[in-house]
Design a protein around this motif. Structure first.
Motif, mmCIF file in Angstrom:
data_model
loop_
_atom_site.group_PDB
_atom_site.id
_atom_site.type_symbol
_atom_site.label_atom_id
_atom_site.label_comp_id
_atom_site.label_asym_id
_atom_site.label_seq_id
_atom_site.Cartn_x
_atom_site.Cartn_y
_atom_site.Cartn_z
ATOM 1 N N VAL A 25 0.827 -1.205 0.000
ATOM 2 C CA VAL A 25 0.000 0.000 0.000
ATOM 3 C C VAL A 25 0.865 1.261 0.000
ATOM 4 N N TYR A 26 2.043 1.198 0.625
ATOM 5 C CA TYR A 26 2.930 2.364 0.651
ATOM 6 C C TYR A 26 3.419 2.710 -0.754
ATOM 7 N N GLY A 27 3.817 1.708 -1.513
ATOM 8 C CA GLY A 27 4.292 1.957 -2.867
ATOM 9 C C GLY A 27 3.188 2.455 -3.779
ATOM 10 N N VAL A 28 2.014 1.843 -3.686
ATOM 11 C CA VAL A 28 0.889 2.244 -4.538
ATOM 12 C C VAL A 28 0.438 3.659 -4.205
ATOM 13 N N ARG A 29 0.288 3.935 -2.921
ATOM 14 C CA ARG A 29 -0.150 5.274 -2.518
ATOM 15 C C ARG A 29 0.905 6.328 -2.896
ATOM 16 N N LEU A 30 2.175 5.979 -2.776
ATOM 17 C CA LEU A 30 3.241 6.895 -3.174
ATOM 18 C C LEU A 30 3.107 7.258 -4.645
ATOM 19 N N LEU A 31 2.869 6.275 -5.498
ATOM 20 C CA LEU A 31 2.696 6.535 -6.921
ATOM 21 C C LEU A 31 1.495 7.436 -7.176
ATOM 22 N N GLN A 32 0.413 7.214 -6.446
ATOM 23 C CA GLN A 32 -0.771 8.067 -6.585
ATOM 24 C C GLN A 32 -0.446 9.509 -6.218
ATOM 25 N N LEU A 33 0.304 9.684 -5.143
ATOM 26 C CA LEU A 33 0.664 11.028 -4.698
ATOM 27 C C LEU A 33 1.581 11.720 -5.698
ATOM 28 N N LEU A 34 2.572 10.994 -6.197
ATOM 29 C CA LEU A 34 3.506 11.583 -7.160
ATOM 30 C C LEU A 34 2.788 11.978 -8.446
ATOM 31 N N ARG A 35 1.789 11.198 -8.817
ATOM 32 C CA ARG A 35 1.029 11.492 -10.037
ATOM 33 C C ARG A 35 0.266 12.807 -9.906
ATOM 34 N N GLU A 36 -0.133 13.139 -8.679
ATOM 35 C CA GLU A 36 -0.900 14.365 -8.432
ATOM 36 C C GLU A 36 -0.014 15.599 -8.328
ATOM 37 N N LEU A 37 1.281 15.397 -8.133
ATOM 38 C CA LEU A 37 2.190 16.517 -7.928
ATOM 39 C C LEU A 37 2.770 16.981 -9.262
ATOM 40 N N PRO A 38 2.768 18.280 -9.525
ATOM 41 C CA PRO A 38 3.297 18.773 -10.804
ATOM 42 C C PRO A 38 4.817 18.692 -10.847
ATOM 43 N N VAL A 65 -1.162 -0.962 -11.351
ATOM 44 C CA VAL A 65 -0.164 -0.181 -10.628
ATOM 45 C C VAL A 65 0.785 0.493 -11.610
ATOM 46 N N GLU A 66 1.182 -0.219 -12.644
ATOM 47 C CA GLU A 66 2.073 0.371 -13.639
ATOM 48 C C GLU A 66 1.447 1.597 -14.299
ATOM 49 N N ALA A 67 0.111 1.617 -14.407
ATOM 50 C CA ALA A 67 -0.579 2.743 -15.018
ATOM 51 C C ALA A 67 -0.434 4.024 -14.203
ATOM 52 N N LEU A 68 -0.034 3.907 -12.934
ATOM 53 C CA LEU A 68 0.138 5.068 -12.073
ATOM 54 C C LEU A 68 1.482 5.765 -12.287
ATOM 55 N N ALA A 69 2.411 5.081 -12.948
ATOM 56 C CA ALA A 69 3.765 5.619 -13.130
ATOM 57 C C ALA A 69 3.921 6.273 -14.502
ATOM 58 N N ASP A 70 4.873 7.187 -14.593
ATOM 59 C CA ASP A 70 5.173 7.814 -15.883
ATOM 60 C C ASP A 70 5.988 6.888 -16.776
ATOM 61 N N VAL A 71 6.929 6.145 -16.160
ATOM 62 C CA VAL A 71 7.794 5.227 -16.901
ATOM 63 C C VAL A 71 7.886 3.927 -16.106
ATOM 64 N N VAL A 72 7.809 2.801 -16.786
ATOM 65 C CA VAL A 72 7.885 1.488 -16.143
ATOM 66 C C VAL A 72 9.089 0.733 -16.690
ATOM 67 N N HIS A 73 9.847 0.100 -15.794
ATOM 68 C CA HIS A 73 11.014 -0.687 -16.175
ATOM 69 C C HIS A 73 10.853 -2.116 -15.662
ATOM 70 N N SER A 74 11.307 -3.074 -16.440
ATOM 71 C CA SER A 74 11.357 -4.456 -15.983
ATOM 72 C C SER A 74 12.530 -4.644 -15.033
ATOM 73 N N VAL A 75 12.325 -5.396 -13.967
ATOM 74 C CA VAL A 75 13.416 -5.630 -13.017
ATOM 75 C C VAL A 75 14.548 -6.429 -13.656
ATOM 76 N N ARG A 76 14.274 -7.067 -14.781
ATOM 77 C CA ARG A 76 15.293 -7.866 -15.459
ATOM 78 C C ARG A 76 16.098 -7.054 -16.470
ATOM 79 N N ASP A 77 15.677 -5.826 -16.726
ATOM 80 C CA ASP A 77 16.333 -4.993 -17.735
ATOM 81 C C ASP A 77 17.470 -4.203 -17.103
ATOM 82 N N VAL A 78 18.609 -4.864 -16.901
ATOM 83 C CA VAL A 78 19.744 -4.197 -16.260
ATOM 84 C C VAL A 78 20.421 -3.185 -17.190
#
Length: 200
Positions: A25-38, A65-78
């Protein structure tokens, strides 16, 4: 993705990782908050165990959850952009941070993109916040937290405060995340500021 116009400064970039500890919930809510901030561009990674916890704790799917972020990266994409020190960011928040991820960061393993991005943030002397979730801690956990602290990272267990008299779990989550945003000097109104003890 947040873009800058000629009259606007470039966006502040924050890297967010969700790993396989309780408290997604901390990660999801954080993404929601960041999305609201200019002016803030979020870069997200979710570990496989983090995906399992999203379903278990919030009944959410990865794509939601990925839809809440501006950019999404795979954890395998080093080889992703955030794996390089030339990628400019304000820092990284792991919310929640599993003991496995903590250990990977503490020992510089860079065995996936989450650990590599954290390693980059540390080596570039940027802010790394690990919202570690486990209890009780064993000696390995404590030593790993000490190592990360000595490297300049911030260990931030999401321990709720009660002096503001929260009325819900959501208020406790927001209070904790307000403290996290403070570490990055991001303005918010998530919780009232401490003004001292009230007189009887």
């Amino acid at each position: 993705m947040v873009s800058a116009s000629p009259s606007q400064p470039p966006p502040r970039r924050l890297i967010v990782a969700i790993t396989g500890a309780t408290g997604v919930v901390y990660g999801v809510r954080l993404l929601q908050l960041l999305r609201e901030l200019p002016g803030i561009e979020s870069h997200l990674m979710i570990s496989d165990a983090g995906v399992l916890n999203l379903h278990q704790e919030l009944e959410m799917r990865r794509k939601q959850v990925e839809a809440l972020a501006d950019v999404v990266h795979s954890v395998r994409d080093v080889g992703a952009s955030i794996a390089s020190g030339s990628f400019q960011s304000d820092g990284m928040i792991v919310a929640p941070c599993s003991m496995k991820t903590l250990a990977s960061v503490a020992h510089g393993l860079s065995d996936n993109l989450i650990a590599r991005a954290a390693d980059v943030v540390l080596k570039e002397r940027r802010r790394l916040v690990l919202m570690v979730r486990e209890t009780p801690f064993n000696l390995a956990h404590l030593r790993n937290m000490t190592s990360v602290t000595e490297m300049g990272g911030i260990i931030f267990p999401p321990l709720p405060g009660f002096y503001h008299r929260p009325q819900s779990i959501a208020e406790m989550v927001d209070h904790t995340l307000g403290r996290v945003l403070d570490l990055f000097a991001i303005e918010h109104t998530l919780t009232p500021r401490w003004s001292g003890l009230k007189a009887e």
